[in-house]
Scaffold this active site. Structure first.
Site: not given
Ligand code: 4NP
Length: 155
Positions: A7, A10, A12-14, A123
């Site tokens: 994602c 790294n 939240c989703r992955s 996201d």
């Molecule tokens: P992820 O979510 O891609 O599912 O881990 C996010 C985590 C942090 C951010 C964006 C998306 N950020 O902008 O910090």
């Protein structure tokens, strides 16, 4: 068989996708190793977002010991398949591919349940906890289908 979930951050989703698929593989005694990475470096070294940890815990999946890392071009050599969460991850990972063999490894994870529809795992970072519940359910369904595909590929 080695699988990489990707994602943006790294956190939240992955990490959820990694935990869910690894848990299912272990339960089914399949020789599958799952890892995850982010296309961005913002959160390198951090544990998963507490909201992802909590939704996973609720379903009996422990992701608390994971640490965020950034996707690297060498991941194309180490993994058999690379599942991405959304179209921006898809572009970022594909842009790093060196050849067709690398490109062939990259798949949008929701194609596992909705082939060819270009659906994404949204996201959940800036939203509420219900977003994390939705992401969990989506990934759980995707991982059921992925596991079933992989179990045939391994046999
Ligand atoms: P992820 O979510 O891609 O599912 O881990 C996010 C985590 C942090 C951010 C964006 C998306 N950020 O902008 O910090």
């Amino acid at each position: 068989m080695k699988i990489l979930m990707v994602c943006l951050g790294n956190i939240c989703r992955s990490p959820l996708a990694e935990g869910i698929l690894q848990n299912k593989a272990n339960e089914n005694q399949l020789d599958i190793m799952v890892d995850s990475a982010g296309t961005a470096a913002y959160h390198v070294g951090e544990p998963p977002d507490i909201r992802s940890q909590e939704v996973a815990q609720k379903h009996g999946v422990d992701i608390s010991r994971q640490q965020a890392r950034q996707f690297h071009v060498s991941d194309f050599d180490h993994f058999d398949r690379i599942y991405v969460m959304d179209l921006s991850n898809l572009k970022n990972v594909k842009d790093l591919a060196r050849n067709q063999h690398d490109l062939d490894k990259v798949k949008l994870i929701r194609d596992a349940t909705h082939p060819g529809k270009n659906l994404v795992v949204p996201d959940p970072y800036y939203g509420g906890r219900d977003g994390f519940d939705k992401v969990y359910m989506m990934l759980d369904e995707c991982c059921d289908n992925i596991l079933s595909e992989l179990s045939h590929a391994i046999d």
